[in-house]
Design a protein around this motif. Structure first.
Motif, short mmCIF file in Angstrom:
data_model
loop_
_atom_site.label_atom_id
_atom_site.label_comp_id
_atom_site.label_asym_id
_atom_site.label_seq_id
_atom_site.Cartn_x
_atom_site.Cartn_y
_atom_site.Cartn_z
N THR A 82 109.71 -52.98 97.44
CA THR A 82 108.64 -53.96 97.66
C THR A 82 107.87 -54.20 96.37
OG1 THR A 82 106.99 -52.30 98.28
CG2 THR A 82 108.39 -53.15 100.04
N PRO A 83 108.47 -54.88 95.39
CA PRO A 83 107.73 -55.16 94.15
C PRO A 83 106.61 -56.16 94.40
CG PRO A 83 109.80 -56.35 94.17
CD PRO A 83 109.80 -55.48 95.40
N GLN A 84 105.55 -56.07 93.59
CA GLN A 84 104.38 -56.92 93.78
C GLN A 84 104.13 -57.89 92.62
OE1 GLN A 84 100.92 -54.65 94.90
NE2 GLN A 84 102.01 -53.52 96.50
N ASN A 85 104.60 -57.56 91.42
CA ASN A 85 104.46 -58.49 90.30
C ASN A 85 105.44 -59.65 90.45
OD1 ASN A 85 102.49 -56.88 89.20
ND2 ASN A 85 103.64 -56.30 87.38
N ARG A 86 105.45 -60.55 89.46
CA ARG A 86 106.47 -61.59 89.44
C ARG A 86 107.85 -60.93 89.46
NH1 ARG A 86 104.53 -65.29 84.46
NH2 ARG A 86 105.84 -63.73 83.49
N TRP A 87 108.72 -61.41 90.33
CA TRP A 87 109.94 -60.69 90.62
C TRP A 87 110.93 -60.72 89.47
CZ3 TRP A 87 110.01 -63.31 96.05
CH2 TRP A 87 109.04 -62.69 96.85
#
Length: 355
Positions: A82-87
């Motif tokens: 579940t990344p939160q920065n720009r992918w």
């Protein structure tokens, strides 16, 4: 591999899982992080050890974090992230059996079929993307001696990563092929050039999937181009030649609504899908599409080499094809014998960026 018809069988397989609560996957070692060392130690202060003390990692700016280092033999069964920065600022790399070069090198969003940094649900056998930004991969990834996975943060901003890697330790057949995934982007595609999804593959294996993030820069229909698979010594002409972009992704007739003929129709199936990212008015410039095609029941086998290309074709005046100059990115997925040929260098962060 177990399925519904074999779940009752007794096996010698050992199940393991790696997360921020158990970095090594060792048995009986999950949830042991001391309060003073956990990222959620303050939140768990009234409950103590074992109460969700370290559920995620901080991926620091301009750094690489090793999320798995597993001795085999075994098989990666499931990856959840579940990344939160720009992918496209986070790069996933996977190394098999001590190889110097990664067999998987891809921005995290594109690997999970989310190339435009916008959430769209995907329901497929190999990749599921679920609310709110849950990336799931079910590609089976065997390894003989070692699996190493890393995440690199290209940005100047700390990222928060929840992740879980589920795997089994078990015996493997004498001959195995290793999972590979390679990302590419060309923006814009030069006039009259053919887009290369992957080339330079050397070894024996099978091609199992394609994801494309396609940004259209012209009005009218954009998907007349053919996909072509050049294998095992093919030169000017391929062994496998498609009939159109939407045809390859298991659609037809411009992906359009067959009743109203005024909009694109998104779909997500076990083996193929289309996600429409921009407002669904048919045949408008600056549309962005995400498309996947899994060759799970129909893998494309090659003996020693493979190159995959796709044409970018629209329409111009007098009923003629128009070679398009679009923003095209892709991920090729395949299995092959080792060693892995070194991939072309990834573009830099600015070139990767979605604007």
């Amino acid at each position: 591999m177990l399925d519904l018809s074999t779940l009752y069988q007794v096996t010698d397989v050992k199940s393991r899982s790696i997360s921020a609560e158990n970095f090594t996957g060792e048995p009986g070692k999950g949830g042991m992080c001391p309060l003073e060392q956990g990222v959620s130690g303050s939140e768990a202060r009234d409950l103590g050890l074992g109460w969700k003390v370290n559920p995620f990692i901080f991926l620091e700016p301009k750094s690489t974090f090793e999320i798995a280092n597993i001795d085999g033999p075994g098989i990666i069964r499931h990856i959840w992230l579940t990344p939160q920065n720009r992918w496209r600022d986070t790069i996933l790399r996977i190394y098999w059996d001590g190889q110097e070069n990664p067999s998987v090198e891809c921005p995290i969003g594109d690997f999970f079929c989310m190339g435009w940094n916008e959430y769209f649900q995907i329901n497929s056998l190999a990749v599921c993307v679920n609310p709110g930004c849950a990336f799931n991969c079910y590609w089976q990834m065997p390894f003989r001696s070692n699996c190493r996975m890393t995440l690199e943060n290209l940005s100047n901003k700390r990222d928060v990563i929840f992740y879980q890697i589920d795997y089994t330790l078990q015996s493997l057949p004498e001959e195995i092929a290793y999972f590979h995934a390679q990302f590419r982007r060309v923006n814009p595609l030069p006039y009259k050039e053919v887009y290369t999804i992957v080339d330079g593959i050397e070894g024996k294996g099978q091609y199992v999937g394609t994801y494309m993030a396609w940004g259209v820069n012209n009005n009218q229909w954009w998907g007349e181009g053919e996909i072509k698979f050049y294998m095992d010594g093919d030169t000017d002409y391929p062994t496998i030649c498609g009939t159109g972009t939407e045809d390859y992704f298991c659609g037809s007739y411009d992906f359009e609504d067959p009743f109203t003929h005024d909009r694109y129709v998104p779909y997500s199936t076990p083996y193929a899908g289309l996600q429409v990212v921009t407002p669904d008015k048919l045949y408008r410039s600056q549309f962005r599409f995400g498309m996947y095609r899994w060759h799970i029941p129909d893998p494309i086998h090659f003996e020693n080499s493979l190159r995959v290309t796709i044409q970018a074709l629209g329409w111009r005046s007098e009923g003629r094809y128009l070679p398009l100059q679009d923003d095209i990115a892709s991920v090729a997925y395949w299995y092959q014998t080792l060693p892995t040929v070194k991939f072309p260098p990834l573009p830099d962060r600015d070139y990767l960026e979605v604007i």
